[in-house]
Design an enzyme around this catalytic site. Structure first.
Site, PDB file in Angstrom:
ATOM      1  N   TYR A   1     -10.098 -10.495  -7.209  1.00 56.38           N
ATOM      2  CA  TYR A   1      -9.179 -10.415  -8.495  1.00 56.38           C
ATOM      3  C   TYR A   1      -9.362 -11.686  -9.304  1.00 56.38           C
ATOM      4  CZ  TYR A   1      -6.578  -7.059  -5.664  1.00 56.38           C
ATOM      5  OH  TYR A   1      -6.298  -5.814  -5.043  1.00 56.38           O
TER       6      TYR A   1
ATOM      7  N   HIS B   1      -2.584   3.375  -6.227  1.00 57.78           N
ATOM      8  CA  HIS B   1      -3.362   1.999  -5.575  1.00 57.78           C
ATOM      9  C   HIS B   1      -3.427   0.841  -6.828  1.00 57.78           C
ATOM     10  CE1 HIS B   1      -4.965  -0.096  -2.187  1.00 57.78           C
ATOM     11  NE2 HIS B   1      -5.837  -0.683  -2.807  1.00 57.78           N
TER      12      HIS B   1
ATOM     13  N   ARG C   1      -0.750  -1.627  -6.881  1.00 58.31           N
ATOM     14  CA  ARG C   1      -0.986  -2.771  -5.942  1.00 58.31           C
ATOM     15  C   ARG C   1      -1.869  -3.603  -6.553  1.00 58.31           C
ATOM     16  NH1 ARG C   1      -1.371  -4.469  -0.489  1.00 58.31           N
ATOM     17  NH2 ARG C   1      -3.438  -5.175   0.216  1.00 58.31           N
TER      18      ARG C   1
ATOM     19  N   LYS D   1      -2.516  -2.864   7.668  1.00 60.66           N
ATOM     20  CA  LYS D   1      -3.602  -2.499   8.476  1.00 60.66           C
ATOM     21  C   LYS D   1      -4.001  -3.462   9.776  1.00 60.66           C
ATOM     22  CE  LYS D   1      -6.370  -0.571   4.685  1.00 60.66           C
ATOM     23  NZ  LYS D   1      -7.512  -0.953   3.841  1.00 60.66           N
TER      24      LYS D   1
ATOM     25  N   HIS E   1      -4.210  -9.083   3.178  1.00 61.26           N
ATOM     26  CA  HIS E   1      -5.840  -9.185   3.448  1.00 61.26           C
ATOM     27  C   HIS E   1      -5.927 -10.164   4.686  1.00 61.26           C
ATOM     28  CE1 HIS E   1      -6.414  -7.871  -1.194  1.00 61.26           C
ATOM     29  NE2 HIS E   1      -6.295  -7.004  -0.356  1.00 61.26           N
TER      30      HIS E   1
ATOM     31  N   ARG F   1       0.954  -1.226   0.062  1.00 67.06           N
ATOM     32  CA  ARG F   1      -0.126   0.038   0.058  1.00 67.06           C
ATOM     33  C   ARG F   1       0.846   1.150   0.005  1.00 67.06           C
ATOM     34  NH1 ARG F   1      -2.002  -3.657   3.903  1.00 67.06           N
ATOM     35  NH2 ARG F   1      -4.421  -4.266   3.406  1.00 67.06           N
TER      36      ARG F   1
END
Length: 322
Positions: free
Chosen positions: A303, A268, A271, A200, A294, A177
């Site tokens: 994806y 982004h 990514r 995150k 994730h 990120r």
């Protein structure tokens, strides 16, 4: 001009709030809730700030909506119409469904806390339906487009061109990120074949680094005119301060114009391109999930839709019965 949204000072001593005078205002209730998140649930400062912002926007709206200061007990009387009016105001401000759903989750958590701890019960919140989310697919760049962004960095200063190339290489080559890339410090130099990233939710993951990425970062470090002491930010702005994500987005915008790339070509999107191109090359979802950081596999599974669409286009163009 739009009214400035209420802000709450998180620097106050949360511990003292548990022993404060009886809770009267809605602001008091929010501060008690934030103290609960910090002291009992031990959530990160960034998470608590997000709760403060999301709930603060609701309280500011309700005060304006009612035209009077909001008492804590008034929160029990907020109607379904009032909640819907708040959501409508956020929509008018350009907020999307994903952000609204996150905000509603924070508000529900806050109201559950008031119900359990302070006997302030709001029945209407249970009747409020969350906005439907449009599950839009990521918009990756083509392989040639991603390579062009990395190799054709359009910057006047050679060291800034090298800096942008290093940052874009980390986004596309390692799936970072933008915030993760810009949070790196010079203590990481020289880069090895793996990089430890805290993403995150304060979750840590190991990301492998290709030699071309390590070379790009090393080239930037050797050309940067500022002292890259170990405890300082690795990536610098033109005046030597920490590099802002806004600058990288601006440089990407200028670059996509020069290269004729679509407006969806953002930092982004690099990514997204990392994940999509790995999947197209035979990478498995579990591995890509770990590389991206994730928490849920369902996030990574988006994806697969990108590649199914690509397969359909090829099939429609090439199949003799199409």
């Amino acid at each position: 001009m739009p009214k400035r949204e209420a802000q709450f000072d998180l620097s106050a001593s949360f511990t003292s709030l548990f022993h404060a005078s009886p809770m009267r205002s809605a602001r008091d209730s929010l501060e008690r809730f934030l103290a609960h998140l910090t002291g009992e649930r031990r959530l990160s400062a960034k998470t608590v700030e997000a709760y403060a912002r999301d709930i603060g926007q609701l309280l500011a709206f309700l005060q304006s909506h009612y035209g009077k200061p909001l008492a804590a007990k008034d929160l029990a009387a907020v109607t379904l119409f009032d909640f819907r009016a708040f959501l409508a105001s956020r929509r008018e401000a350009g907020v999307g469904s994903a952000t609204l759903n996150r905000q509603l989750s924070a508000i529900r958590t806050y109201l559950r806390y008031l119900d359990r701890r302070h006997d302030i019960t709001n029945a209407a919140i249970a009747l409020l339906k969350s906005p439907k989310r449009r599950h839009t697919l990521p918009k990756p760049l083509s392989v040639s487009g991603a390579k062009a962004v990395i190799t054709d960095t359009d910057a006047r200063e050679p060291w800034i061109a090298a800096r942008n190339q290093a940052v874009f290489s980390l986004l596309y080559g390692a799936g970072l990120r933008i915030g993760e890339a810009l949070s790196l410090t010079s203590a990481e130099l020289p880069l090895t074949d793996t990089l430890r990233i805290t993403g995150k939710g304060e979750k840590t993951r190991l990301v492998p680094l290709l030699p071309v990425i390590r070379d790009a970062v090393a080239h930037y470090a050797s050309t940067c005119p500022y002292d890259l002491a170990p405890d300082t930010p690795l990536f610098r702005g033109a005046k030597g301060g920490p590099l802002s994500p806004r600058i990288i987005r601006r440089d990407m915008q200028r670059l996509r114009g020069a290269l004729g790339l679509p407006e969806t070509a953002t930092p982004h999107a690099l990514r997204h391109s990392f994940a999509t191109h790995l999947l197209a090359g035979g990478g498995d979802l579990r591995t890509i999930q770990q590389l991206l950081g994730h928490e849920s596999l369902s996030t990574t599974q988006r994806y697969t839709g990108v590649n199914i669409d690509a397969l359909r286009r090829v099939h429609a163009a090439a199949h003799p019965r199409a």
